[in-house]
Design a protein around this motif. Structure first.
Motif, PDB file in Angstrom:
ATOM      1  N   LYS A   1       0.664  -1.414  -0.029  1.00 38.21           N
ATOM      2  CA  LYS A   1       0.157  -0.145   0.178  1.00 38.21           C
ATOM      3  C   LYS A   1       1.281   0.894  -0.077  1.00 38.21           C
ATOM      4  CE  LYS A   1      -2.209  -1.287   3.963  1.00 38.21           C
ATOM      5  NZ  LYS A   1      -3.039  -2.108   3.793  1.00 38.21           N
ATOM      6  N   ASP A   2       1.837   1.717   1.041  1.00 36.71           N
ATOM      7  CA  ASP A   2       2.860   2.149   0.800  1.00 36.71           C
ATOM      8  C   ASP A   2       3.334   2.652  -0.799  1.00 36.71           C
ATOM      9  OD1 ASP A   2       4.187   0.815   4.300  1.00 36.71           O
ATOM     10  OD2 ASP A   2       2.613   2.724   3.826  1.00 36.71           O
ATOM     11  N   TYR A   3       3.982   1.779  -1.118  1.00 35.84           N
ATOM     12  CA  TYR A   3       4.612   1.804  -2.308  1.00 35.84           C
ATOM     13  C   TYR A   3       3.783   2.379  -3.561  1.00 35.84           C
ATOM     14  CZ  TYR A   3       9.244  -0.028  -0.711  1.00 35.84           C
ATOM     15  OH  TYR A   3       9.922  -0.309  -0.138  1.00 35.84           O
ATOM     16  N   MET A   4       2.465   1.536  -3.455  1.00 35.26           N
ATOM     17  CA  MET A   4       1.557   2.130  -4.265  1.00 35.26           C
ATOM     18  C   MET A   4       1.320   3.896  -4.054  1.00 35.26           C
ATOM     19  SD  MET A   4      -1.013  -1.168  -4.319  1.00 35.26           S
ATOM     20  CE  MET A   4      -2.606   0.106  -5.312  1.00 35.26           C
ATOM     21  N   PHE A   5       1.330   4.444  -2.804  1.00 33.79           N
ATOM     22  CA  PHE A   5       0.371   5.322  -2.173  1.00 33.79           C
ATOM     23  C   PHE A   5       2.179   6.719  -3.315  1.00 33.79           C
ATOM     24  CE2 PHE A   5      -1.002   9.171  -0.761  1.00 33.79           C
ATOM     25  CZ  PHE A   5      -0.685  10.058  -0.269  1.00 33.79           C
ATOM     26  N   LEU A   6       2.427   5.968  -2.495  1.00 35.13           N
ATOM     27  CA  LEU A   6       4.242   6.734  -3.044  1.00 35.13           C
ATOM     28  C   LEU A   6       4.174   6.805  -4.685  1.00 35.13           C
ATOM     29  CD1 LEU A   6       6.554   5.341  -0.569  1.00 35.13           C
ATOM     30  CD2 LEU A   6       6.099   7.949  -1.290  1.00 35.13           C
ATOM     31  N   GLY A   7       3.757   5.620  -4.821  1.00 34.47           N
ATOM     32  CA  GLY A   7       3.923   5.898  -6.850  1.00 34.47           C
ATOM     33  C   GLY A   7       2.795   6.387  -6.982  1.00 34.47           C
ATOM     34  N   PHE A   8       1.672   6.560  -6.508  1.00 39.90           N
ATOM     35  CA  PHE A   8       0.749   7.454  -7.425  1.00 39.90           C
ATOM     36  C   PHE A   8       0.711   9.038  -6.880  1.00 39.90           C
ATOM     37  CE2 PHE A   8      -3.117   9.642  -7.752  1.00 39.90           C
ATOM     38  CZ  PHE A   8      -3.276  10.259  -6.718  1.00 39.90           C
ATOM     39  N   SER A   9       1.722   9.615  -5.733  1.00 42.17           N
ATOM     40  CA  SER A   9       1.933  10.715  -6.063  1.00 42.17           C
ATOM     41  C   SER A   9       3.024  11.260  -6.573  1.00 42.17           C
ATOM     42  CB  SER A   9       3.076  10.765  -3.896  1.00 42.17           C
ATOM     43  OG  SER A   9       1.799  10.500  -3.563  1.00 42.17           O
ATOM     44  N   PHE A  10       3.893  10.435  -7.073  1.00 48.25           N
ATOM     45  CA  PHE A  10       5.338  10.989  -7.905  1.00 48.25           C
ATOM     46  C   PHE A  10       3.998  11.322  -9.153  1.00 48.25           C
ATOM     47  CE2 PHE A  10       9.016  11.911  -5.221  1.00 48.25           C
ATOM     48  CZ  PHE A  10       8.908  10.280  -4.536  1.00 48.25           C
ATOM     49  N   PHE A  11       3.447   9.504  -9.461  1.00 50.51           N
ATOM     50  CA  PHE A  11       2.787   9.929 -11.155  1.00 50.51           C
ATOM     51  C   PHE A  11       2.382  11.271 -11.090  1.00 50.51           C
ATOM     52  CE2 PHE A  11       0.591   8.753 -14.202  1.00 50.51           C
ATOM     53  CZ  PHE A  11      -0.856   8.571 -14.226  1.00 50.51           C
ATOM     54  N   VAL A  12       0.812  12.057  -9.785  1.00 54.87           N
ATOM     55  CA  VAL A  12       1.190  13.266 -10.460  1.00 54.87           C
ATOM     56  C   VAL A  12       2.473  14.100 -10.415  1.00 54.87           C
ATOM     57  CG1 VAL A  12      -0.423  14.554  -8.331  1.00 54.87           C
ATOM     58  CG2 VAL A  12      -1.271  12.084  -8.262  1.00 54.87           C
ATOM     59  N   PHE A  13       2.959  14.093  -9.354  1.00 55.03           N
ATOM     60  CA  PHE A  13       4.368  15.444  -9.399  1.00 55.03           C
ATOM     61  C   PHE A  13       4.292  15.530 -10.572  1.00 55.03           C
ATOM     62  CE2 PHE A  13       7.681  17.548  -8.723  1.00 55.03           C
ATOM     63  CZ  PHE A  13       8.610  17.382  -9.287  1.00 55.03           C
ATOM     64  N   PHE A  14       4.538  14.162 -11.441  1.00 50.28           N
ATOM     65  CA  PHE A  14       5.654  13.871 -12.917  1.00 50.28           C
ATOM     66  C   PHE A  14       4.568  14.716 -14.399  1.00 50.28           C
ATOM     67  CE2 PHE A  14       9.697  13.304 -11.947  1.00 50.28           C
ATOM     68  CZ  PHE A  14      10.104  11.773 -11.298  1.00 50.28           C
ATOM     69  N   LEU A  15       2.580  13.820 -13.773  1.00 51.01           N
ATOM     70  CA  LEU A  15       1.829  15.131 -14.262  1.00 51.01           C
ATOM     71  C   LEU A  15       1.809  16.472 -14.503  1.00 51.01           C
ATOM     72  CD1 LEU A  15      -0.810  12.938 -13.797  1.00 51.01           C
ATOM     73  CD2 LEU A  15       0.268  13.075 -15.839  1.00 51.01           C
ATOM     74  N   ALA A  16       2.542  17.357 -13.046  1.00 50.07           N
ATOM     75  CA  ALA A  16       2.070  18.973 -12.549  1.00 50.07           C
ATOM     76  C   ALA A  16       3.560  18.865 -13.645  1.00 50.07           C
ATOM     77  CB  ALA A  16       2.304  18.852 -11.330  1.00 50.07           C
ATOM     78  N   LEU A  17       4.221  18.199 -13.941  1.00 50.62           N
ATOM     79  CA  LEU A  17       5.942  19.209 -14.448  1.00 50.62           C
ATOM     80  C   LEU A  17       5.320  19.013 -15.714  1.00 50.62           C
ATOM     81  CD1 LEU A  17       8.556  17.594 -12.743  1.00 50.62           C
ATOM     82  CD2 LEU A  17       7.945  19.328 -12.768  1.00 50.62           C
ATOM     83  N   GLY A  18       5.014  18.505 -16.393  1.00 50.25           N
ATOM     84  CA  GLY A  18       4.070  18.529 -17.697  1.00 50.25           C
ATOM     85  C   GLY A  18       2.740  19.421 -18.045  1.00 50.25           C
ATOM     86  N   VAL A  19       2.168  19.885 -17.114  1.00 48.35           N
ATOM     87  CA  VAL A  19       0.957  21.016 -17.474  1.00 48.35           C
ATOM     88  C   VAL A  19       1.453  21.928 -17.356  1.00 48.35           C
ATOM     89  CG1 VAL A  19      -1.000  21.202 -16.253  1.00 48.35           C
ATOM     90  CG2 VAL A  19      -0.581  19.035 -16.014  1.00 48.35           C
TER      91      VAL A  19
END
Lengths: 318, 295
Positions: free
Chosen positions: B277-295
């Motif tokens: 669960k922890d790795y999934m949440f961290l993965g999700f947070s970083f996914f959002v972060f990299f998306l934010a960089l591209g927006v």
């Protein structure tokens, strides 16, 4: 002066975090060398002290109150490095528990308040007090005043450069006010209200401590003019940086500039202008380039200023 | 029967005290601030952090790290629709963690949001975003124009501040202080720093009690307001006393630590292992972060 999240862009936040990472590393190392096993409890208690002191209101005329930060008090008593550590902890707790200041802007807030205020406060105090306890009130007053003003100025600059640094399609993405607005908006209240209040409160506390418990002052710096000379020479060498700015300073226009702005030269200026041009007119020296002329002018001016103050001091002492 | 003799001072007639009401002074303001802080930090809502919600089930490190990454994503974003989506994500996380998003909004987000809204009011006008004029206001002979660009800029700035503050408030609501510090240990924060922050936090409640007692003692002896100079002297003496007390206590704690074997080096316990669960949440947070960089 706590900058919230969303006011500063990522470039500014990253740059200040990078600077503070170095400062924090140095501060921790220096406090560990000086305090050893006392480092942790002393810095922790100093941080808790500042947190609580910020809840103490200082009475002002008219029934109003204000609160102080206590940063200069801790810097004078513990020294700048321990103060940097303690103030950083206080700021972190305020950001987490109170939402006072952001997490992404924690580096910026620590730079302004933990670093600038502590270092300026301590060294200004040491330079004025110089071991003479009679000067404690004035030294701590000026130290706190300079610390607060410097910190406010740094905050104003950080906010004011956002419209230049972080822009998209001509639109600012973060704090939208330029330097002219942020400097005026922050410096005026800090120069005339916030800094004097902090200065008076700090001076009262330090004077009381110096009278009742002088042993509490664990930090000191040996008075040394060598550092001052080094700073003066460095500033003189850096003086040509001002040449990068284009145009003239406001109010320092020459005849040609007046002619271009107004279409004529006022009679008084035409008559009196150019009567005295100084020894180094426009900071230029014949035979030298403009940058070299600046450096020579700065060095000569500094030597004259120091000699004049020295002579006045000698006459005063007599 | 023995004659009762009253002491002489009891027979003396005193002039009644002047009946001037004591207006709340700086001591009352001190007490109000201290009490408000103690209510905030020791709030009964901390029980929420012990419920079995989405965020509460995560390890402290993953929760703290993931939320900080989401906060940074919010700061990086500059499009209104992206901030709106992030706000929806944050509100969903709050609901799945057993929290009422509206309560978080009104208690924690609204005050800084109102402050920001007022600070950024000039942005609405044509001086900052000279585009299509929506509204013109005549004020003391000057015409102020509210522009479409100004309104969009104002909404974007406010939304960013609102989303970021909401995320931080959510983190603080679902994390007991103990877990916050162990969460920091799991991040690349030196253990000596975490220990320092933890020690400072622990001292706060003791110091706040002492500060409250100092102010109550002053208040109980106040029958009328003093001259500003005397009140300032009282302030200076009490703050000095506080500082001396802090240093004395720190020396005692230092000696207690040394006597128990502390030699200046912190030996941290290993952080708890991260689960799926922890790795999934961290993965999700970083996914959002990299998306934010591209927006």
């Amino acid at each position: 002066m706590h900058i919230p999240d969303g006011y500063l862009g990522p470039k500014t936040c990253l740059a200040l975090y990078t600077i503070m990472a170095g400062v924090w590393y140095l501060a921790f190392r220096k406090t560990r060398e000086r305090l050893h096993t006392e480092q942790l409890p002393l810095c922790a208690f100093a941080a808790a002290f500042m947190f609580v002191v910020m809840m103490f209101n200082f009475p002002l005329p008219g029934g109003t109150t204000a609160h102080i930060t206590g940063v200069t008090i801790v810097a004078i008593v513990l020294g700048p490095w321990a103060a940097i550590v303690s103030v950083s902890v206080t700021l972190f707790l305020q950001a987490l528990l109170f939402g006072d200041g952001g997490i992404t802007t924690f580096g910026a807030n620590a730079f302004n308040m933990a670093f600038l205020m502590s270092v300026a406060g301590f060294y200004v105090y040491s330079a004025i007090e110089r071991g003479d306890r009679k000067r404690v009130f004035v030294a701590s007053f000026v130290a706190a005043y300079v610390g607060v003003v410097l910190s406010a100025f740094a905050t104003a600059v950080e906010l004011g450069i956002q419209p230049t640094l972080e822009v998209k399609d001509g639109r600012p993405l973060y704090a939208p006010y330029p330097l002219e607005i942020t400097i005026t908006a922050l410096m005026v209240p800090h120069l005339f209200f916030v800094a004097p209040i902090e200065a008076i409160a700090t001076a009262l506390v330090i004077t009381y401590l110096a009278r009742t418990e002088p042993a509490i002052f664990t930090a000191s710096v040996k008075p040394s003019t060598a550092r001052l000379w080094i700073v003066l020479v460095l500033l003189s060498i850096l003086s040509p940086v001002g040449l990068l700015a284009s145009g003239s300073a406001w109010g320092e226009w020459g005849r040609e500039e007046f002619l271009a702005m107004l279409g004529y030269i006022p009679d008084g200026m035409d008559y009196l202008g150019g009567i005295w041009n100084g020894f180094f007119s426009d900071y230029k020296v014949e035979g030298l380039g403009s940058a070299a002329g600046y450096v020579v002018s700065a060095l000569v001016g500094s030597v004259f200023a120091v000699m004049s103050v020295y002579m006045i001091g000698r006459i005063w002492k007599r | 029967m023995e004659e009762v003799r009253l002491p002489r001072w009891l027979k003396e007639r005193h002039r009644p005290l002047p009946s001037q009401p004591i207006t709340p002074g700086f001591v009352d303001k001190n007490l109000a601030r201290i009490q408000s802080f103690m209510e905030e930090v020791l709030s009964p809502e901390k029980e929420i952090s012990y419920r079995e919600g989405l965020l509460q089930k995560l390890s402290p490190g993953a929760r703290t790290g993931g939320m900080i990454v989401l906060v940074v994503s919010g700061v990086v974003l500059s499009k209104l629709w992206a901030l709106f989506i992030l706000a929806l994500v944050a509100m969903t996380m709050a609901l799945l963690s057993g929290l009422n998003p509206l309560r978080i909004f009104t208690r924690r987000v609204l005050p800084p949001l109102l402050f920001t809204a007022i600070i950024f009011v000039p942005v609405l006008f044509s001086g900052f975003a000279p585009q299509e004029r929506l509204l013109e206001v005549e004020l003391w002979g000057y015409t102020l124009a509210v522009t479409h660009g100004g309104v969009e800029l104002w909404k974007m700035l406010l939304s960013r501040v609102g989303v970021v503050v909401f995320l931080l408030a959510l983190l603080m609501s679902v994390t007991p202080e103990q877990e916050l510090f162990s969460g920091l240990k799991a991040l690349p924060v030196p253990s000596v720093v975490v220990t320092l922050i933890y020690m400072s936090f622990k001292q706060l409640s003791l110091f706040l009690k002492l500060a409250e007692d100092i102010n109550l003692a002053r208040k109980s002896r106040t029958i009328r307001q003093d001259a500003i100079r005397d009140e300032g002297q009282w302030f200076a003496t009490r703050v000095s006393y506080f500082l001396k007390r802090a240093f004395r206590q720190s020396r005692e704690v230092s000696m207690a630590m040394v006597s128990r074997g502390f030699r200046g080096k912190i030996e941290p316990l290993p952080p708890p292992p991260q689960g799926v669960k922890d790795y999934m949440f961290l993965g999700f947070s970083f996914f959002v972060f990299f998306l934010a960089l591209g927006v």
